[in-house]
Design a protein around this motif. Structure first.
Motif, PDB file in Angstrom:
ATOM      1  N   ALA A 235      52.132  67.134   9.388  1.00  0.00           N
ATOM      2  CA  ALA A 235      52.432  66.584   8.468  1.00  0.00           C
ATOM      3  C   ALA A 235      54.267  66.981   7.954  1.00  0.00           C
ATOM      4  O   ALA A 235      54.804  67.461   7.323  1.00  0.00           O
ATOM      5  CB  ALA A 235      51.666  68.166   6.833  1.00  0.00           C
ATOM      6  N   ALA A 236      54.798  67.426   9.262  1.00  0.00           N
ATOM      7  CA  ALA A 236      56.301  67.565   9.456  1.00  0.00           C
ATOM      8  C   ALA A 236      56.944  66.580   8.816  1.00  0.00           C
ATOM      9  O   ALA A 236      56.633  65.094   9.299  1.00  0.00           O
ATOM     10  CB  ALA A 236      55.847  67.526  10.914  1.00  0.00           C
ATOM     11  N   PRO A 237      58.037  66.565   8.258  1.00  0.00           N
ATOM     12  CA  PRO A 237      58.891  65.835   8.257  1.00  0.00           C
ATOM     13  C   PRO A 237      58.919  64.115   9.246  1.00  0.00           C
ATOM     14  O   PRO A 237      59.428  64.551  10.569  1.00  0.00           O
ATOM     15  CB  PRO A 237      60.940  66.012   7.640  1.00  0.00           C
ATOM     16  N   GLY A 238      58.786  62.995   8.457  1.00  0.00           N
ATOM     17  CA  GLY A 238      59.025  62.128   9.050  1.00  0.00           C
ATOM     18  C   GLY A 238      57.504  61.594  10.617  1.00  0.00           C
ATOM     19  O   GLY A 238      56.968  60.704  10.909  1.00  0.00           O
ATOM     20  N   ALA A 239      56.634  62.200  10.677  1.00  0.00           N
ATOM     21  CA  ALA A 239      55.452  62.389  10.650  1.00  0.00           C
ATOM     22  C   ALA A 239      54.665  61.268  10.150  1.00  0.00           C
ATOM     23  O   ALA A 239      54.546  59.931  11.430  1.00  0.00           O
ATOM     24  CB  ALA A 239      54.754  63.869  11.744  1.00  0.00           C
ATOM     25  N   GLY A 240      54.167  61.084   9.249  1.00  0.00           N
ATOM     26  CA  GLY A 240      53.816  60.240   8.831  1.00  0.00           C
ATOM     27  C   GLY A 240      52.297  59.886   9.580  1.00  0.00           C
ATOM     28  O   GLY A 240      51.811  59.052   8.836  1.00  0.00           O
ATOM     29  N   ALA A 241      51.615  61.249   9.861  1.00  0.00           N
ATOM     30  CA  ALA A 241      50.303  60.906  10.438  1.00  0.00           C
ATOM     31  C   ALA A 241      49.094  62.166   9.951  1.00  0.00           C
ATOM     32  O   ALA A 241      49.507  62.763   8.837  1.00  0.00           O
ATOM     33  CB  ALA A 241      50.465  61.656  11.824  1.00  0.00           C
ATOM     34  N   ARG A 242      47.415  61.750   9.819  1.00  0.00           N
ATOM     35  CA  ARG A 242      46.844  62.279   8.959  1.00  0.00           C
ATOM     36  C   ARG A 242      46.179  62.892   9.971  1.00  0.00           C
ATOM     37  O   ARG A 242      45.479  62.244  11.491  1.00  0.00           O
ATOM     38  CB  ARG A 242      45.892  60.966   8.167  1.00  0.00           C
ATOM     39  N   VAL A 243      45.471  63.941  10.291  1.00  0.00           N
ATOM     40  CA  VAL A 243      44.085  64.370  10.341  1.00  0.00           C
ATOM     41  C   VAL A 243      42.786  64.159  10.138  1.00  0.00           C
ATOM     42  O   VAL A 243      43.377  64.884   9.306  1.00  0.00           O
ATOM     43  CB  VAL A 243      45.178  65.679  10.788  1.00  0.00           C
ATOM     44  N   THR A 244      42.263  64.275  10.911  1.00  0.00           N
ATOM     45  CA  THR A 244      40.773  64.283  11.005  1.00  0.00           C
ATOM     46  C   THR A 244      40.144  65.025  11.320  1.00  0.00           C
ATOM     47  O   THR A 244      39.757  64.730  12.926  1.00  0.00           O
ATOM     48  CB  THR A 244      40.379  62.282  10.525  1.00  0.00           C
ATOM     49  N   PRO A 245      39.298  66.426  10.994  1.00  0.00           N
ATOM     50  CA  PRO A 245      38.527  66.949  12.095  1.00  0.00           C
ATOM     51  C   PRO A 245      37.081  66.274  12.512  1.00  0.00           C
ATOM     52  O   PRO A 245      36.587  65.300  11.557  1.00  0.00           O
ATOM     53  CB  PRO A 245      37.994  68.063  10.683  1.00  0.00           C
ATOM     54  N   LEU A 246      36.619  66.196  13.561  1.00  0.00           N
ATOM     55  CA  LEU A 246      35.490  65.970  13.889  1.00  0.00           C
ATOM     56  C   LEU A 246      34.911  67.299  14.527  1.00  0.00           C
ATOM     57  O   LEU A 246      34.602  67.963  15.700  1.00  0.00           O
ATOM     58  CB  LEU A 246      35.787  64.609  15.121  1.00  0.00           C
ATOM     59  N   PRO A 247      33.456  67.337  13.869  1.00  0.00           N
ATOM     60  CA  PRO A 247      32.924  68.287  14.440  1.00  0.00           C
ATOM     61  C   PRO A 247      31.646  67.362  15.570  1.00  0.00           C
ATOM     62  O   PRO A 247      31.409  66.431  15.611  1.00  0.00           O
ATOM     63  CB  PRO A 247      31.099  68.966  13.756  1.00  0.00           C
ATOM     64  N   LEU A 248      31.758  68.647  16.873  1.00  0.00           N
ATOM     65  CA  LEU A 248      30.972  67.944  17.959  1.00  0.00           C
ATOM     66  C   LEU A 248      30.567  69.536  18.948  1.00  0.00           C
ATOM     67  O   LEU A 248      31.300  69.817  19.367  1.00  0.00           O
ATOM     68  CB  LEU A 248      32.431  67.473  18.937  1.00  0.00           C
ATOM     69  N   ALA A 249      29.044  69.073  18.802  1.00  0.00           N
ATOM     70  CA  ALA A 249      28.387  69.761  20.020  1.00  0.00           C
ATOM     71  C   ALA A 249      28.498  69.401  21.182  1.00  0.00           C
ATOM     72  O   ALA A 249      28.973  68.424  21.495  1.00  0.00           O
ATOM     73  CB  ALA A 249      26.784  69.311  19.735  1.00  0.00           C
ATOM     74  N   TYR A 250      28.865  70.719  22.389  1.00  0.00           N
ATOM     75  CA  TYR A 250      29.157  70.168  23.831  1.00  0.00           C
ATOM     76  C   TYR A 250      27.529  69.212  24.535  1.00  0.00           C
ATOM     77  O   TYR A 250      27.306  69.863  25.662  1.00  0.00           O
ATOM     78  CB  TYR A 250      29.829  71.174  24.074  1.00  0.00           C
TER      79      TYR A 250
END
Length: 358
Positions: A235-250
Motif C-alpha cells: 500500500a506504499a505510495p507508488g506501489a500499486g500492488a495487492r496482497v492475497t493471504p494464502l493459508p497453507l499446511a506444511y
C-alpha cells in the motif's frame, strides 16, 4: 587490611589425585560434609568452591580436589538451600510451547541458553500450554525465578509482570514484536520481514502478490505481523500492488492443491513466509508447469543453505539477529539492576538477498 587466606583446616589436605576411598554408601545421599571429608577440607571451603565464591583465596589444587571429590560422590549443591542463603535463585525461566520456530531461531535460542549457563544461571524450560497471562504468571512465580524470558506464546499483561515482580522476579523480559509495560523488551519486529519481501517484489515489477500463512499451530505469532508488513509495503505510495493471504499446511499434498488452482488466483509473485514453505511451494508450482520466476516470482525468509542449492536459487529475506551471548548479557544486566527502567532493545535487521527465483 590483610588478604583473606585459605582456611587453616585445609592446609594439611591431601595432594590432588590422592583422595581417600572412604566414600559414603551408594544408598545414602552425599552431602557437603562427605565432599569435605573426601577432599580433606572444611565444609566452608566446599561451599566456597562449588558456589563460585572468590572472596576467599583458595588454591587451584584445592579447588580441583573439591571438584573431583564432588564428582566422584555425585554430589550436587541443593539449589533451594543455596537460594535461601543468597535471597534469590539463579533460575531463568524460559516458558516454552509448541511454536515451531525453525532452524534460525532455534540456533539463537540454543546459544542464548548456553551463554546464560556460562554466566552462572540455571535455565529451566516451562511448558505452559493453555495458560492465560494471569495463570502463567502465577505458575511461573511459584518457582521463584530470578528472571523470566517470555517468547510470546502466552501474551503477558502489565498485571502479570507486576505479579512476577512482587514474588521476587528481578527481571521480566519479553522476546517478540511488542512491548509490555513493566518488562524489558527484546524486540524482533516481524513486520520488517514481510515489508522487505513485498518491497523487493514490487521493485521487480510484481503487482499481484500472495503471502503464505502457515498452517502449523503457533506460527501465527510470526505470520500475522509478516502479513501486516507485506500489506503496508503493497500500500506504499507508488506501489500499486495487492496482497492475497494464502493459508497453507506444511505438506506436499497441501502445496500441490494450492499449485493446482494457482492460475485461477491471478498471482504473479509469492512471499512464502520462510524458506521452508518457499521450497515446498516452489517445487509444487514447478510440478504444475508454472515457471519460476517467469510466471511467478518466489521469495522466502531466513536464508537457509538449502535455498541456495535449489534451481532456480531461492531469493530470500536474510534475518540478522543479535547473538545468543548478547541476549544473555542483556538479561544478566537486567537481573543485576532490578530497579532500572525497562528498556527496549531492537535485535533484528532484515535485508533481501536477490537470487534467481525472483
Amino acid at each position: 587490611m590483610s588478604q583473606p587466606t585459605e582456611h587453616s583446616a585445609d592446609r594439611a589436605a591431601l595432594p590432588a589425585g590422592s583422595l581417600p576411598a572412604d566414600a559414603p554408601s551408594a544408598a545414602s545421599l552425599p552431602t557437603s560434609s562427605d565432599v569435605a571429608r573426601l577432599a580433606g577440607v572444611s565444609r566452608a571451603t566446599v561451599s566456597y568452591v562449588l558456589n563460585g565464591i572468590t572472596a576467599v583465596r583458595i588454591s587451584e589444587p584445592t579447588r580441583l580436589r573439591v571438584r573431583e571429590a564432588a564428582e566422584r560422590l555425585g554430589y550436587v549443591p541443593h539449589a533451594a538451600a543455596r537460594s535461601l542463603r543468597a535471597g534469590h535463585t539463579r533460575m531463568v525461566l524460559l516458558p516454552t510451547g509448541h511454536v515451531p520456530v525453525g532452524p534460525l531461531y532455534s540456533r539463537i535460542l540454543d546459544e542464548f541458553q548456553r551463554a546464560l549457563r556460562l554466566l552462572g544461571y540455571t535455565v529451566v524450560q516451562y511448558g505452559g500450554l493453555g495458560l492465560d497471562a494471569a495463570g502463567a504468571a502465577r505458575a511461573w512465580a511459584e518457582l521463584r525465578p530470578v528472571a523470566v524470558v517470555s517468547l510470546g506464546e502466552t501474551p503477558l499483561t502489565p498485571e502479570a509482570v507486576e505479579l512476577l515482580r512482587r514474588s521476587g522476579t528481578r527481571a521480566v523480559v519479553t522476546l517478540g514484536s511488542r512491548r509490555i509495560e513493566g518488562a524489558h523488551a527484546l524486540v524482533m519486529d516481524q513486520r520488517t520481514i514481510g515489508g522487505r519481501a513485498v518491497g523487493h517484489l514490487v521493485a521487480r515489477g510484481r503487482r499481484s502478490i500472495g503471502v503464505v500463512m502457515p498452517g502449523e499451530p503457533g506460527l501465527e505469532l510470526y505470520a500475522a505481523p509478516r502479513l501486516a508488513g507485506a500489506r503496508a509495503a503493497a500500500a506504499a505510495p507508488g506501489a500499486g500492488a495487492r496482497v492475497t493471504p494464502l493459508p497453507l499446511a506444511y505438506t506436499e499434498e497441501a502445496a500441490a492443491a494450492l499449485a493446482a488452482r494457482w492460475r485461477g488466483l491471478g498471482l504473479d509473485a509469492v512471499f512464502a513466509y520462510n524458506d521452508e514453505y518457499a521450497m515446498l511451494l516452489m517445487r509444487a508450482l514447478q510440478d504444475e508447469g508454472i515457471g519460476v520466476p517467469a510466471q511467478t516470482a518466489v521469495v522466502g525468509a531466513d536464508d537457509l543453505l538449502l535455498g541456495r542449492l535449489l534451481r532456480p536459487r531461492l531469493s530470500t529475506v536474510r534475518v540478522d539477529l543479535a547473538t545468543g551471548p548478547r541476549l544473555a548479557q542483556l538479561v544478566d544486566r537486567a537481573v543485576r539492576d532490578p530497579a532500572a527502567e525497562p528498556e527496549r532493545y531492537d535485535l533484528m535487521g532484515a535485508r533481501v538477498v536477490h537470487r534467481e527465483s525472483s
